[in-house]
Design an enzyme around this catalytic site. Structure first.
Site, short mmCIF file in Angstrom:
data_model
loop_
_atom_site.label_atom_id
_atom_site.label_comp_id
_atom_site.label_asym_id
_atom_site.label_seq_id
_atom_site.Cartn_x
_atom_site.Cartn_y
_atom_site.Cartn_z
CE LYS A 192 -3.37 -2.78 0.15
NZ LYS A 192 -4.75 -3.01 0.41
C1 PLP Z 1 -5.69 -4.13 0.83
C2 PLP Z 1 -7.14 -3.81 0.92
C3 PLP Z 1 -7.91 -4.15 2.05
C4 PLP Z 1 -7.43 -5.07 3.13
O1 PLP Z 1 -6.23 -4.76 3.71
P1 PLP Z 1 -5.36 -5.91 4.41
O2 PLP Z 1 -4.38 -5.15 5.22
O3 PLP Z 1 -4.76 -6.73 3.33
O4 PLP Z 1 -6.29 -6.72 5.26
C5 PLP Z 1 -9.20 -3.69 2.11
N1 PLP Z 1 -9.75 -2.99 1.11
C6 PLP Z 1 -9.07 -2.67 0.00
C7 PLP Z 1 -9.74 -1.87 -1.06
C8 PLP Z 1 -7.74 -3.08 -0.14
O5 PLP Z 1 -7.07 -2.78 -1.25
#
Ligand code: PLP
Length: 371
Positions: A192
């Protein structure tokens, strides 16, 4: 399979930023290790305070991951079995699973094909007397059109939980996302825009009681040790990840600016008429978690780029309503044609902090060479 003697452009690389922050990250590790305290401590507190400030929110609760950040927010708001929650038909599965995990039912709403984000004009037709919340997802790092969404939520007395997992620092009409609704969930999954060195997440909110409830729910439902007021979960931000995140947060704006400059080059440079570029409405300043182009001959373009050493991805190849795990919802192909269209035409091209000009130009030229 790819050519041997060609430039290789990975889809994502953490190395450029990690090289810059190498010293800071090692210092963060040493500090936690020397302190020998790993769960619920001052690193957590420090990061939560600075991330709340970054999001212009009063409270931040560190949790284990982005899915829990969303799920615990819904749980704390009292969303439960029998309730319906509006979720975009084009998103990562975690948004829908957060709803499922509190026992409620995700109800999908189609996106605007130009922005990939939930289309506010299609929300009201899906609202029933069971609907309790809307979850706008600022997908690919671009803010949803929040004004009409908040207006609909106000009119029907619905909660709003923003899924900000892909959009740390993105703005809507000049205001950073994350404080429009009752709460917002962030993921710090390594890929991210703000990534930990493992799993991590956070919920931000301006509601003091809600923040306290989310914190308790993520800590076995206890308000103090061995005293359990809720049937909670175990989902806490550990000290090590909090320390890494504190080292990285001051660089987030720089990372986002860099991603925007890459996106600008793509937007100007990619001129292949077969390719539809992402659309940025006036209200949004995106942070380009993903740069998604669309192409009717997507799979051919994908092979063409991969063969020339450019790694690509699809977000997402199977829409929510056609996922095997959601068979029980009873949807079939054709039920969400826009999400389906995106799933068959979208291609995500390399986008990461520190891409070289040479790499960016190679991606542009190669896409323009596709016939
Ligand atoms: C990555 C993501 C999540 C979940 O995050 P994690 O840390 O992997 O549990 C939720 N919503 C969206 C849109 C994402 O891209």
């Amino acid at each position: 399979m790819s050519l041997d003697n060609t430039m290789k452009v990975p889809f994502v690389s953490f190395k450029p930023l990690e090289k810059e922050l190498d010293g800071d990250l090692r210092v963060a590790f040493e500090r936690v290790y020397e302190n020998s305290w790993y769960i619920e401590g001052k690193e957590d507190e420090k990061f939560e305070a600075s991330f709340a400030e970054y999001c212009k929110s009063k409270y931040c609760v560190g949790v284990g991951n982005g899915l829990d950040a969303l799920m615990l927010a819904l749980k704390a708001l009292g969303v439960k079995e029998g309730d319906e929650v509006i979720v975009p038909s084009n998103t990562y599965i975690a948004t829908a699973l957060a709803v499922t995990y509190v026992g409620a039912t995700p109800v999908f709403v189609e996106p605007d094909i130009r922005t990939f984000n939930i289309d506010p004009a299609r929300i009201e037709e899906k609202i029933t007397d069971k609907t309790v919340a809307i979850m706008p997802v600022h997908l690919y790092g671009q803010a949803c059109d929040m004004d009409p969404i908040m207006e609909i939520a106000g009119k029907h007395d619905l909660y709003v939980v923003e899924d900000c997992a892909q959009a740390h620092g993105a703005t809507y009409k000049g205001r950073v996302i994350g404080s429009f609704g009752n709460a917002a969930g962030f993921s710090f999954y390594p890929g991210k825009n703000l990534g930990a060195l493992g799993d991590a997440g956070a919920t931000v909110t301006n509601d003091k009681d809600l923040a306290a409830k989310i914190r308790a729910l993520g800590n076995y439902g206890s308000d103090y040790k061995y005293h359990h007021i809720y049937k909670g979960n175990n989902s806490r931000l550990d000290e090590m990840q909090a320390a890494f995140l504190s080292a990285k947060l001051p660089h987030l704006d720089k990372v986002n600016v860099n991603r925007r400059s890459i996106a600008d080059k793509y937007l100007k440079g990619i001129t292949n008429p077969e390719v539809i570029l992402p659309f940025v409405p006036d209200y949004a300043v995106p942070v380009w978690h993903i740069f998604g182009i669309r192409c009717k001959r997507r799979d051919e373009l994908e092979k063409f780029l991969n063969y020339r050493g450019i790694t690509t991805n699809k977000h997402y190849p199977i829409p929510m309503h056609l996922q095997e795990c959601y068979k029980d919802l009873g949807y079939k192909e054709g039920d969400f044609p826009i999400a389906e269209e995106i799933s068959t035409t979208e291609l995500s091209i390399p986008m990461f902090y520190g891409m070289t000009d040479e790499q960016i130009q190679y991606v542009i030229d190669t896409i323009n060479d596709f016939k």
